[in-house]
Write a protein that holds these residues in place. Structure first.
Motif, short mmCIF file in Angstrom:
data_model
loop_
_atom_site.label_atom_id
_atom_site.label_comp_id
_atom_site.label_asym_id
_atom_site.label_seq_id
_atom_site.Cartn_x
_atom_site.Cartn_y
_atom_site.Cartn_z
N ALA A 14 0.82 -1.21 0.00
CA ALA A 14 0.00 0.00 0.00
C ALA A 14 0.86 1.27 0.00
O ALA A 14 0.34 2.37 -0.10
N ASP A 84 -4.52 1.86 4.84
CA ASP A 84 -3.58 1.15 3.97
C ASP A 84 -3.98 -0.31 3.78
O ASP A 84 -3.85 -0.86 2.69
N ARG A 87 -6.87 -0.44 1.39
CA ARG A 87 -6.45 -0.21 0.00
C ARG A 87 -6.03 -1.50 -0.69
O ARG A 87 -6.12 -1.60 -1.91
#
Length: 112
Positions: A14, A84, A87
């Motif tokens: 990420a 993150d 994602r």
């Protein structure tokens, strides 16, 4: 199941630039509080518990009450760790929602 090493790799994918040693501590704290699964939106209580697990790496004795006293900007790094993971399609599992960090660390008891 996703383990802490997988979580660190996900954070790197990420684009998180936090040193690996630090990410390992956060990953171990997050995976100890519940499983890491495919991403699903968290309600406020679930997010608080996930953030608390991460925050306790830096403030060992933090509680939900003390977490709510911390300015939002001071918690942004912890929110970013969860973002993150999202994602790359991962997030804390449903157990994070139902267990406090102390309950997550406690050994399971056999039914009586």
């Amino acid at each position: 199941m996703i383990n802490s090493t997988d979580v660190v790799h996900a954070w790197h994918r990420a684009g998180n630039l936090t040193p690996v040693e630090r990410l390992n501590l956060y990953a171990e704290a997050l995976t100890a509080s519940g499983p890491i699964d495919t991403y699903r939106p968290l309600d406020d209580a679930q997010e608080d518990r996930a953030i608390l697990a991460l925050y306790r790496v830096d403030r060992r004795h933090a509680t939900i009450a003390s977490l709510h006293q911390v300015p939002p900007l001071a918690l942004s790094g912890y929110h970013q760790l969860l973002h993150d993971l999202a994602r790359v399609g991962l997030g804390p599992g449903c157990e994070t929602a139902t267990k406090s960090p102390a309950e997550a660390r406690a050994p399971a008891q056999a039914p009586t």
